[in-house]
Design a protein around this motif. Structure first.
Motif, mmCIF file in Angstrom:
data_model
loop_
_atom_site.group_PDB
_atom_site.id
_atom_site.type_symbol
_atom_site.label_atom_id
_atom_site.label_comp_id
_atom_site.label_asym_id
_atom_site.label_seq_id
_atom_site.Cartn_x
_atom_site.Cartn_y
_atom_site.Cartn_z
ATOM 1 N N ILE A 243 23.416 47.670 37.949
ATOM 2 C CA ILE A 243 23.630 47.119 39.277
ATOM 3 C C ILE A 243 25.124 47.177 39.592
ATOM 4 C CG2 ILE A 243 21.629 45.580 39.154
ATOM 5 C CD1 ILE A 243 23.518 43.306 38.485
ATOM 6 N N CYS A 244 25.455 47.012 40.856
ATOM 7 C CA CYS A 244 26.865 46.990 41.238
ATOM 8 C C CYS A 244 27.072 45.967 42.347
ATOM 9 C CB CYS A 244 27.343 48.377 41.673
ATOM 10 S SG CYS A 244 26.622 48.980 43.211
ATOM 11 N N PHE A 245 28.316 45.572 42.541
ATOM 12 C CA PHE A 245 28.688 44.541 43.505
ATOM 13 C C PHE A 245 29.718 45.105 44.479
ATOM 14 C CE2 PHE A 245 27.464 42.596 39.545
ATOM 15 C CZ PHE A 245 26.676 41.513 39.902
ATOM 16 N N ASP A 246 29.477 44.901 45.764
ATOM 17 C CA ASP A 246 30.508 45.209 46.748
ATOM 18 C C ASP A 246 31.261 43.924 47.057
ATOM 19 O OD1 ASP A 246 28.592 43.835 48.295
ATOM 20 O OD2 ASP A 246 29.306 44.857 50.105
ATOM 21 N N ARG A 247 32.303 44.021 47.833
ATOM 22 C CA ARG A 247 33.159 42.852 48.057
ATOM 23 C C ARG A 247 32.481 41.787 48.913
ATOM 24 N NH1 ARG A 247 35.773 47.144 50.858
ATOM 25 N NH2 ARG A 247 35.803 46.941 53.131
ATOM 26 N N VAL A 401 42.264 31.513 46.458
ATOM 27 C CA VAL A 401 41.333 30.434 46.791
ATOM 28 C C VAL A 401 39.885 30.906 46.634
ATOM 29 C CG1 VAL A 401 40.520 28.944 48.650
ATOM 30 C CG2 VAL A 401 42.974 29.262 48.295
ATOM 31 N N ILE A 402 39.601 32.123 47.086
ATOM 32 C CA ILE A 402 38.248 32.662 46.931
ATOM 33 C C ILE A 402 37.890 32.789 45.455
ATOM 34 C CG2 ILE A 402 36.827 34.706 47.320
ATOM 35 C CD1 ILE A 402 38.384 35.170 49.902
ATOM 36 N N TYR A 403 38.819 33.253 44.652
ATOM 37 C CA TYR A 403 38.599 33.370 43.205
ATOM 38 C C TYR A 403 38.270 32.020 42.581
ATOM 39 C CZ TYR A 403 40.529 33.171 38.419
ATOM 40 O OH TYR A 403 40.750 32.906 37.090
ATOM 41 N N LEU A 404 39.013 30.975 42.959
ATOM 42 C CA LEU A 404 38.785 29.648 42.395
ATOM 43 C C LEU A 404 37.448 29.067 42.854
ATOM 44 C CD1 LEU A 404 42.409 28.240 42.815
ATOM 45 C CD2 LEU A 404 41.315 28.985 40.693
ATOM 46 N N ARG A 405 37.087 29.287 44.104
ATOM 47 C CA ARG A 405 35.788 28.813 44.581
ATOM 48 C C ARG A 405 34.650 29.458 43.797
ATOM 49 N NH1 ARG A 405 36.823 29.516 51.112
ATOM 50 N NH2 ARG A 405 38.251 27.739 51.401
ATOM 51 N N SER A 406 34.782 30.749 43.491
ATOM 52 C CA SER A 406 33.713 31.424 42.744
ATOM 53 C C SER A 406 33.568 30.847 41.344
ATOM 54 C CB SER A 406 34.008 32.926 42.671
ATOM 55 O OG SER A 406 35.132 33.208 41.859
ATOM 56 N N LEU A 407 34.670 30.488 40.709
ATOM 57 C CA LEU A 407 34.602 29.883 39.376
ATOM 58 C C LEU A 407 33.862 28.558 39.404
ATOM 59 C CD1 LEU A 407 38.192 30.535 37.943
ATOM 60 C CD2 LEU A 407 36.058 31.458 37.050
ATOM 61 N N GLY A 517 31.824 41.016 38.610
ATOM 62 C CA GLY A 517 30.443 40.588 38.459
ATOM 63 C C GLY A 517 30.312 39.086 38.573
ATOM 64 N N HIS A 518 29.231 38.550 38.007
ATOM 65 C CA HIS A 518 28.932 37.122 38.084
ATOM 66 C C HIS A 518 29.534 36.412 36.874
ATOM 67 C CE1 HIS A 518 26.637 33.404 38.502
ATOM 68 N NE2 HIS A 518 26.308 33.795 39.725
ATOM 69 N N TRP A 519 30.300 35.337 37.130
ATOM 70 C CA TRP A 519 31.007 34.643 36.058
ATOM 71 C C TRP A 519 30.052 34.079 35.011
ATOM 72 C CZ3 TRP A 519 35.822 35.421 35.042
ATOM 73 C CH2 TRP A 519 36.753 35.659 36.056
ATOM 74 N N TYR A 520 28.989 33.420 35.448
ATOM 75 C CA TYR A 520 28.102 32.781 34.476
ATOM 76 C C TYR A 520 27.413 33.817 33.597
ATOM 77 C CZ TYR A 520 24.587 29.774 32.379
ATOM 78 O OH TYR A 520 23.823 29.095 31.464
ATOM 79 N N ARG A 800 32.275 51.606 51.461
ATOM 80 C CA ARG A 800 33.088 50.773 50.582
ATOM 81 C C ARG A 800 32.655 50.932 49.124
ATOM 82 N NH1 ARG A 800 29.699 47.783 53.704
ATOM 83 N NH2 ARG A 800 28.130 46.481 52.653
ATOM 84 N N MET A 801 33.534 50.539 48.219
ATOM 85 C CA MET A 801 33.281 50.684 46.793
ATOM 86 C C MET A 801 32.233 49.681 46.322
ATOM 87 S SD MET A 801 37.142 51.258 45.341
ATOM 88 C CE MET A 801 36.610 50.898 43.669
ATOM 89 N N CYS A 802 31.552 50.042 45.231
ATOM 90 C CA CYS A 802 30.568 49.166 44.593
ATOM 91 C C CYS A 802 30.747 49.303 43.089
ATOM 92 C CB CYS A 802 29.160 49.564 45.012
ATOM 93 S SG CYS A 802 27.884 48.328 44.635
ATOM 94 N N LEU A 803 31.147 48.225 42.414
ATOM 95 C CA LEU A 803 31.486 48.249 40.996
ATOM 96 C C LEU A 803 30.525 47.398 40.182
ATOM 97 C CD1 LEU A 803 35.381 47.775 41.162
ATOM 98 C CD2 LEU A 803 34.151 49.916 40.798
ATOM 99 N N PRO A 804 30.264 47.793 38.945
ATOM 100 C CA PRO A 804 29.565 46.882 38.025
ATOM 101 C C PRO A 804 30.503 45.756 37.610
ATOM 102 C CG PRO A 804 30.236 48.856 36.872
ATOM 103 C CD PRO A 804 30.581 49.077 38.316
ATOM 104 N N GLY A 805 30.033 44.855 36.796
ATOM 105 C CA GLY A 805 30.886 43.767 36.348
ATOM 106 C C GLY A 805 32.015 44.269 35.472
ATOM 107 N N VAL A 806 33.262 44.130 35.938
ATOM 108 C CA VAL A 806 34.439 44.596 35.208
ATOM 109 C C VAL A 806 35.436 43.455 35.139
ATOM 110 C CG1 VAL A 806 36.254 46.332 35.041
ATOM 111 C CG2 VAL A 806 34.072 46.919 36.124
#
Length: 838
Positions: A243-247, A401-407, A517-520, A800-806
């Motif tokens: 799977i991959c994730f876009d922004r 801020v977006i990074y911290l909210r995701s955590l 990707g997804h943190w959890y 747009r780009m689509c990346l796996p969890g990196v």
């Protein structure tokens, strides 16, 4: 009778002995020249006994005319003309000045020699530009930046890299292969563990429990030609690579992609937006969340209280030294703080043997609400703190801020309180007494964090660490203080764990770490994999990069490492490995030849002056008899994202930054992992704290946790997470460079990649100064990098780009375009309002 002289002058003796004076006028004319010369001769010459007299009256004697006409005579002293004669006193002064100048020149030369030697030691000598490293000649890979309109199933993808080096991969995308953007899918990586653990209660973003937490979305498949991870493995760790994730699907749930008017950040309104709003149209999904009024400290506390039955009860340490690092940001009450001295005795519950306790949930916490949970025995989950390392004047961008909210959302709220996000704020001014005044502490803490994160931090300073961990020898290694954040990053983490024993594990996370990707999903799979690792050969595997295209499967890699360790290799890199004693430590001046094989680590490897009686882990059997059983299903005390290499014999700059240990005979055994992002257990942090307090021991930040684990026999694991590289390296050459140490390891020799050869990490996605990581993140966000990418390229090309969890590091100072343009919905609303007014 006197006879006249033939010269006609002077007195001449006659036969009677009488003498008469004759006139010089009777001198013959033929002898006038000789007579004139004779008059110029000194009288002393004629009195000489060695020269025959010319005035003899004897006919037997010659006349002396045989001698030179111009006889030699002493040189007449010529007078010298001086314009000015320097006085002797001035001459003495000038001599002293000349002598002093020579002394100064000699001192300057000695100083220059010392400075030059010091610069060589420090590695700061300015030399002529060296030849570029070989990797700069490798071509760049193109398909990292492929667009979302070229998605294909993972099993049908032909990766651009790695590939057969005899054939150059040239993957192109035709216009027929560019398709519309598919529909994204909500991602739910949270396992259903209610059969074994207590029931998880859903958490919300408001007190009324009406605002649900939006979910991350992903796209099935990968971009056509997307390269494989060259180091590490998705398959080994159990991570999804299909799977991959876009922004928009990844960051949209946290305010990215919609305007400030709707409660978003106002970023992500430009570029390719096809399908960007699909995540809000999924059934049972929430609408765009207004984050302007969210107070994360209350949301996180409510979620933890709601799920408190799932965890061990919170214990109060009672160690109110100076100031508790409280998670709610308030200073602890200092009443009775000085009545009892904090105990440093060994506590088996902290540093003792580990084991999962199965106790009734009702006994664990009095806030149990679920009757089913209260009647059954459950396994309690460990508590884990996520420590975000920041400082008091850090500039938080919209992207931060977006990074911290995701955590917070993915690790704490959606997990049911398994993680607690906390800020560890560094006060860089040592003159601010944060430990002495409650008002000063609260005022600084309130201004140190954005409004939505207030109350989630703790302050610390280097002077505070100097007071807590006093008595440590100050060496100013490389002109850095021993209590400084650079050399002792984990001192405040040790103290935080000491003040908060309720946390079984602590993640040390920096502000410049990103994950696509997804943190959890990432943290949970890393934890499970580390827990399943056996102890046998673990330290040896930890010291090597796993490169699947060269090493094969993980089982093949394990056997290869065992052979390299027990049998040794014929690698020329072994020539550059340091001379070691039989215990594996460097011995200065030793001439003993090093053996070809290496000693496998099996149990503790303590130095002579290690802290004893700490219930260290000892193997239940011998190395040969173990069947890869010891350590399985045992939680790791240390998890790192870079190999735990042996710094002995390498050119790594901080290999000798060791404080408090007896290094007279040899340096203590040690390991290191670059970057301090890692998970540490309470047991490890307690041992680090006690070693520092009781023994005054410490090491460089990246060497300290791993070395304590080595000394006390704790379980340390390097998790081979997927790492990418930006150029077409030959895989065999890459393996030789990354594992260029002793016997195929990454450390242990001067040829190690750590130290003077760290430039080889520039093109990777994970290192302390990796250049590919920030570029890939910015391109993924739709930004232009090195004149490539950007809105035009996305819209006109593959999307747009689509990346796996990196996992990416470092990513700093990303400035997003905020409120670049209004959304179509808002434009229509404005038009409607204008028409209504008209």
């Amino acid at each position: 009778m006197a006879k006249p002289s033939r010269w006609g002058g002077g007195r001449v003796a006659d036969d009677d002995g009488e003498s008469d004076t004759e006139s010089y006028q009777s001198e013959p004319e033929s002898d006038l020249e000789k007579a004139e010369y004779a008059r110029r001769e000194p009288v002393a010459r004629f009195r000489s006994r060695d020269v025959l007299s010319a005035y003899s009256s004897s006919s037997r004697e010659t006349s002396g005319s045989h001698q030179h006409l111009l006889s030699t005579s002493p040189a007449k002293r010529k007078s010298t003309f001086y314009f000015y004669k320097i006085p002797p006193r001035v001459v003495r002064y000038m001599n002293w000045a000349l002598f002093s100048t020579m002394i100064i020149i000699a001192i300057c030369l000695i100083r220059a020699s010392y400075t030059s030697s010091r610069q060589v030691e420090m590695g700061t000598v300015e030399k002529s530009a060296p030849k570029p490293p070989p990797w700069e000649a490798f071509p760049f890979l193109k398909r990292y930046h492929g667009g979302i309109r070229t998605l294909i199933p993972k099993n049908k993808n032909t990766p651009e890299y790695p590939h057969d080096q005899t054939v150059m991969q040239n993957i192109s995308v035709s216009k027929q292969e560019i398709k519309p953007v598919p529909t994204s899918v909500p991602y739910d990586p949270y396992p259903n563990v209610e059969a074994e653990y207590a029931k998880k209660h859903e958490c919300f973003l408001d007190a009324a429990e009406t605002i649900k937490i939006p979910r991350v979305h992903y796209y099935p498949g990968v971009v056509k030609g997307f390269p494989e991870a060259v180091m590490g493995s998705y398959e080994v760790l159990g991570l999804r690579d299909d799977i991959c994730f876009d922004r928009f699907g990844r960051l949209g749930p946290y305010g990215y992609g919609y305007s400030v008017k709707r409660g978003g950040t106002g970023a992500g309104l430009n570029g390719d937006r096809e399908g960007a709003d699909e995540l809000w149209k999924v059934p049972d999904s929430t609408t765009e969340v207004d984050y302007s009024n969210i107070e994360w400290v209350k949301v996180q506390a409510a979620c933890a209280s709601k799920n408190a039955v799932r965890f061990n009860p919170v214990e109060n340490s009672g160690q109110n030294l100076f100031l508790d690092l409280k998670s709610d940001g308030q200073q602890a009450s200092q009443e009775n703080s000085l009545e009892a001295e904090p105990s440093l005795a060994v506590d088996d519950s902290i540093v003792g043997k580990r084991g999962e306790s199965r106790i009734p949930a009702a006994e664990a916490n009095e806030t149990v609400i679920d009757p089913e949970t209260a009647q059954k025995k459950v396994t309690l989950l460990p508590r884990t703190a996520i420590l975000i390392r920041t400082w008091w004047d850090f500039h938080y961008t919209t992207e931060d801020v977006i990074y911290l909210r995701s955590l917070i959302a993915e690790l704490s709220l959606l997990s049911g309180g398994e993680f607690t996000v906390h800020f560890l704020v560094h006060v860089r001014d040592d003159n601010v007494p944060i430990w002495a005044d409650k008002k000063i502490y609260n005022r600084i803490l309130e201004n140190a964090l954005p409004a939505e994160f207030r109350g989630m931090g703790s302050l610390w300073s280097e002077r505070q660490m100097g007071l807590i961990y006093g008595g440590i020898q100050e060496s100013f290694f490389r002109d850095l203080p021993v209590h400084g954040v650079y050399r002792s990053t984990f001192m405040p983490v040790q103290y935080f764990s000491h003040q908060h024993p309720e946390y079984d594990f602590v993640w040390n996370l920096e502000m410049d770490v990103r994950y696509t990707g997804h943190w959890y999903h990432f943290f949970d799979q890393i934890r499970k994999w580390a827990k399943a690792q056996p102890r046998k050969g673990l330290w040896e595997r930890n010291g090597r990069f796993y490169i699947p295209s060269v090493h094969g499967s993980w089982e093949d890699f394990k056997q290869m490492v065992r052979v390299q360790t027990e049998m040794g290799t014929e690698s020329p890199n072994n020539i550059w490995s340091g001379l070691k004693s039989s215990t594996g430590n460097s011995v200065p001046g030793s001439r003993t030849a090093q053996t070809k094989s290496d000693k496998s680590i099996w149990g503790p490897e303590p130095p002579p002056d290690v802290l004893t009686n700490q219930n260290d882990d000892h193997p239940p059997t011998t190395y040969e008899k173990d069947k890869y059983e010891w350590g399985v299903n045992e939680e790791a005390d240390l998890i790192t994202f870079n190999p735990l290499f042996d710094p002995d014999g390498t050119t790594w700059f901080f290999t000798e930054d060791i404080t408090g240990y007896n290094t007279t005979a040899s340096l203590p055994p040690r390991r290191a992992a670059i970057t301090t992002t890692s998970r540490l257990s309470k047991r490890l942090l307690t041992l680090m704290h006690r070693e520092t307090v009781l023994k005054r021991h410490t090491m460089f930040s990246e060497m300290w946790p791993a070395s304590v684990s080595l000394h006390h026999g704790l379980k340390a694991v390097y998790a081979p997470h997927p790492m990418y590289i930006d150029r077409d390296w030959p895989p065999s050459y890459l393996a030789a460079v990354m594992n260029g140490g002793r016997n195929g390891a990454s450390g242990g020799a001067r040829t190690s990649v750590y130290g003077g050869r760290e430039h080889n990490f520039k093109g990777t996605t994970w290192f302390y100064d990796a250049g590919f990581a920030p570029n890939l993140w910015r391109r993924w966000l739709g930004m232009k990098v090195d004149n490539d990418g950007g809105e035009r390229e996305e819209v006109a090309g593959e999307g747009r780009m689509c990346l796996p969890g990196v996992l990416l590091h470092p990513v700093k100072g990303v400035e997003l375009v905020v409120e670049g343009r209004e959304r179509v919905g808002e434009e229509s609303e404005k038009k409607g309002d204008e028409e209504g007014k008209g």
